[in-house]
Design a protein around this motif. Structure first.
Motif, mmCIF file in Angstrom:
data_model
loop_
_atom_site.group_PDB
_atom_site.id
_atom_site.type_symbol
_atom_site.label_atom_id
_atom_site.label_comp_id
_atom_site.label_asym_id
_atom_site.label_seq_id
_atom_site.Cartn_x
_atom_site.Cartn_y
_atom_site.Cartn_z
ATOM 1 N N GLU A 15 0.853 -1.187 0.000
ATOM 2 C CA GLU A 15 0.000 0.000 0.000
ATOM 3 C C GLU A 15 0.889 1.238 0.000
ATOM 4 O OE1 GLU A 15 -2.913 2.148 3.270
ATOM 5 O OE2 GLU A 15 -2.577 0.016 3.402
ATOM 6 N N ARG A 16 0.541 2.210 -0.814
ATOM 7 C CA ARG A 16 1.255 3.484 -0.826
ATOM 8 C C ARG A 16 0.329 4.523 -0.192
ATOM 9 N NH1 ARG A 16 5.825 5.202 -2.927
ATOM 10 N NH2 ARG A 16 6.123 3.312 -4.133
ATOM 11 N N LEU A 17 0.866 5.279 0.757
ATOM 12 C CA LEU A 17 0.068 6.250 1.494
ATOM 13 C C LEU A 17 0.053 7.594 0.752
ATOM 14 C CD1 LEU A 17 1.318 5.369 5.086
ATOM 15 C CD2 LEU A 17 -0.694 4.503 3.889
ATOM 16 N N THR A 18 -0.577 7.586 -0.422
ATOM 17 C CA THR A 18 -0.621 8.769 -1.277
ATOM 18 C C THR A 18 -1.602 9.810 -0.737
ATOM 19 O OG1 THR A 18 -2.317 7.724 -2.635
ATOM 20 C CG2 THR A 18 -0.037 7.478 -3.348
ATOM 21 N N VAL A 19 -1.380 11.044 -1.125
ATOM 22 C CA VAL A 19 -2.307 12.109 -0.748
ATOM 23 C C VAL A 19 -3.593 11.933 -1.559
ATOM 24 C CG1 VAL A 19 -0.486 13.733 -0.129
ATOM 25 C CG2 VAL A 19 -1.382 13.741 -2.446
ATOM 26 N N PRO A 20 -4.708 12.410 -1.036
ATOM 27 C CA PRO A 20 -5.963 12.298 -1.792
ATOM 28 C C PRO A 20 -5.884 13.075 -3.110
ATOM 29 C CG PRO A 20 -6.372 12.987 0.474
ATOM 30 C CD PRO A 20 -4.900 13.009 0.275
ATOM 31 N N LEU A 21 -6.597 12.607 -4.109
ATOM 32 C CA LEU A 21 -6.592 13.267 -5.418
ATOM 33 C C LEU A 21 -7.074 14.713 -5.345
ATOM 34 C CD1 LEU A 21 -7.831 10.437 -7.794
ATOM 35 C CD2 LEU A 21 -5.541 11.415 -7.633
ATOM 36 N N TRP A 22 -8.009 14.997 -4.454
ATOM 37 C CA TRP A 22 -8.548 16.343 -4.401
ATOM 38 C C TRP A 22 -7.510 17.345 -3.889
ATOM 39 C CZ3 TRP A 22 -8.844 19.044 0.137
ATOM 40 C CH2 TRP A 22 -8.816 18.329 1.322
ATOM 41 N N TRP A 23 -6.417 16.890 -3.263
ATOM 42 C CA TRP A 23 -5.353 17.799 -2.820
ATOM 43 C C TRP A 23 -4.624 18.429 -4.001
ATOM 44 C CZ3 TRP A 23 -1.910 16.602 1.939
ATOM 45 C CH2 TRP A 23 -2.713 16.412 3.068
ATOM 46 N N TRP A 24 -4.655 17.761 -5.150
ATOM 47 C CA TRP A 24 -3.911 18.260 -6.306
ATOM 48 C C TRP A 24 -4.470 19.591 -6.808
ATOM 49 C CZ3 TRP A 24 0.533 16.426 -8.583
ATOM 50 C CH2 TRP A 24 1.041 15.261 -8.017
ATOM 51 N N LEU A 25 -5.773 19.743 -6.825
ATOM 52 C CA LEU A 25 -6.370 20.988 -7.317
ATOM 53 C C LEU A 25 -5.960 22.182 -6.456
ATOM 54 C CD1 LEU A 25 -8.162 22.302 -9.433
ATOM 55 C CD2 LEU A 25 -10.107 21.808 -7.951
ATOM 56 N N PRO A 26 -6.136 22.147 -5.124
ATOM 57 C CA PRO A 26 -5.681 23.302 -4.337
ATOM 58 C C PRO A 26 -4.164 23.466 -4.355
ATOM 59 C CG PRO A 26 -6.965 21.805 -2.963
ATOM 60 C CD PRO A 26 -6.878 21.200 -4.307
ATOM 61 N N GLY A 27 -3.414 22.367 -4.368
ATOM 62 C CA GLY A 27 -1.958 22.459 -4.384
ATOM 63 C C GLY A 27 -1.431 23.159 -5.629
ATOM 64 N N LEU A 28 -1.934 22.743 -6.777
ATOM 65 C CA LEU A 28 -1.524 23.388 -8.027
ATOM 66 C C LEU A 28 -2.118 24.795 -8.147
ATOM 67 C CD1 LEU A 28 -1.752 20.361 -10.463
ATOM 68 C CD2 LEU A 28 0.304 21.373 -9.459
ATOM 69 N N GLY A 29 -3.315 24.983 -7.567
ATOM 70 C CA GLY A 29 -3.933 26.314 -7.580
ATOM 71 C C GLY A 29 -3.129 27.328 -6.772
ATOM 72 N N PRO A 50 7.720 31.792 -13.803
ATOM 73 C CA PRO A 50 7.228 31.395 -12.479
ATOM 74 C C PRO A 50 6.334 30.148 -12.518
ATOM 75 C CG PRO A 50 6.978 33.753 -12.783
ATOM 76 C CD PRO A 50 7.392 33.185 -14.111
ATOM 77 N N TYR A 51 5.531 30.035 -13.570
ATOM 78 C CA TYR A 51 4.660 28.864 -13.702
ATOM 79 C C TYR A 51 5.480 27.606 -13.984
ATOM 80 C CZ TYR A 51 1.061 32.413 -14.041
ATOM 81 O OH TYR A 51 0.240 33.470 -13.777
ATOM 82 N N ALA A 52 6.481 27.748 -14.837
ATOM 83 C CA ALA A 52 7.327 26.599 -15.194
ATOM 84 C C ALA A 52 8.130 26.102 -14.005
ATOM 85 C CB ALA A 52 8.265 26.972 -16.343
ATOM 86 N N VAL A 53 8.386 26.958 -13.032
ATOM 87 C CA VAL A 53 9.146 26.555 -11.848
ATOM 88 C C VAL A 53 8.213 26.064 -10.744
ATOM 89 C CG1 VAL A 53 10.648 27.384 -9.993
ATOM 90 C CG2 VAL A 53 11.100 28.053 -12.360
ATOM 91 N N LEU A 54 7.176 26.840 -10.427
ATOM 92 C CA LEU A 54 6.358 26.558 -9.245
ATOM 93 C C LEU A 54 5.366 25.412 -9.422
ATOM 94 C CD1 LEU A 54 5.772 30.147 -7.884
ATOM 95 C CD2 LEU A 54 7.280 28.377 -7.001
ATOM 96 N N LEU A 55 4.801 25.227 -10.601
ATOM 97 C CA LEU A 55 3.867 24.107 -10.787
ATOM 98 C C LEU A 55 4.564 22.754 -10.641
ATOM 99 C CD1 LEU A 55 1.519 25.524 -13.566
ATOM 100 C CD2 LEU A 55 1.044 25.237 -11.133
ATOM 101 N N PRO A 56 5.747 22.551 -11.241
ATOM 102 C CA PRO A 56 6.446 21.284 -10.981
ATOM 103 C C PRO A 56 6.881 21.124 -9.520
ATOM 104 C CG PRO A 56 7.281 22.263 -12.989
ATOM 105 C CD PRO A 56 6.388 23.275 -12.341
ATOM 106 N N VAL A 57 7.244 22.230 -8.865
ATOM 107 C CA VAL A 57 7.612 22.150 -7.446
ATOM 108 C C VAL A 57 6.411 21.662 -6.623
ATOM 109 C CG1 VAL A 57 8.203 23.531 -5.401
ATOM 110 C CG2 VAL A 57 9.502 23.801 -7.515
ATOM 111 N N ALA A 58 5.236 22.191 -6.902
ATOM 112 C CA ALA A 58 4.025 21.753 -6.195
ATOM 113 C C ALA A 58 3.757 20.277 -6.456
ATOM 114 C CB ALA A 58 2.832 22.599 -6.620
ATOM 115 N N ALA A 59 3.936 19.831 -7.688
ATOM 116 C CA ALA A 59 3.718 18.419 -8.020
ATOM 117 C C ALA A 59 4.722 17.529 -7.286
ATOM 118 C CB ALA A 59 3.822 18.204 -9.528
#
Length: 159
Positions: A15-29, A50-59
């Motif tokens: 089992e992998r203790l991944t974050v919930p999928l819904w976290w991705w929307l606020p995280g990337l937002g 800034p987008y090219a740097v920060l969006l991958p960092v959030a991911a």
């Protein structure tokens, strides 16, 4: 010349203790909002930077939060072990097990927690498993680990 042999292991549960999928929307937002602020505040930067740097960092942060893996494996010699991240526990030292439901998690991590216990807690995972140890060489009284399916983990440990 060193002798390296791969040991055969049977994975009983993983089992992998991944974050919930819904976290991705606020995280990337939030990352996009910070990138917008940087873009508006520093006009000398190219608009896309800034987008090219920060969006991958959030991911990477979201993926990193969910990288903990829990597995129950049986080696070729018949010994079963629980692995949580890089820590492992042979089932031979487990004396008792119990499921900790979401409703009892606060007490288990609060007033009832032994400071010497080994704890792997992920706030986004509701239930936990309690593994009480009987090992005179180890001062750790028990392991308390987050798991999405404590019944399956405990069944794999008993098998």
């Amino acid at each position: 010349m060193s002798d390296t042999r791969a040991t055969a292991q049977t994975v009983r549960y993983r089992e992998r203790l991944t974050v919930p999928l819904w976290w991705w929307l606020p995280g990337l937002g939030v990352a996009a909002l910070i990138a917008l602020e940087i873009n508006q505040g520093i006009r000398a930067l190219p608009g896309w930077l800034p987008y090219a740097v920060l969006l991958p960092v959030a991911a990477v942060v979201l993926l990193g939060l969910g990288r903990t893996e829990l597995r129950v494996v049986t080696a070729a010699d018949g010994q079963t072990e629980l692995w949580v991240g890089n820590a492992h526990l042979p089932t031979a030292v487990i004396s008792r097990t119990a499921e900790v439901p979401r409703s009892a998690k606060s007490a288990a991590l609060g007033r009832q927690l032994d400071p010497a216990a080994y704890v792997v807690h992920r706030g986004w995972v509701g239930p936990m498993a309690l593994l009480v140890l009987d090992d005179p060489d180890d001062p750790t009284p028990y392991w308390l680990i987050s798991t999405k399916h404590p019944d399956k983990v405990l069944a794999a440990l008993r098998a």
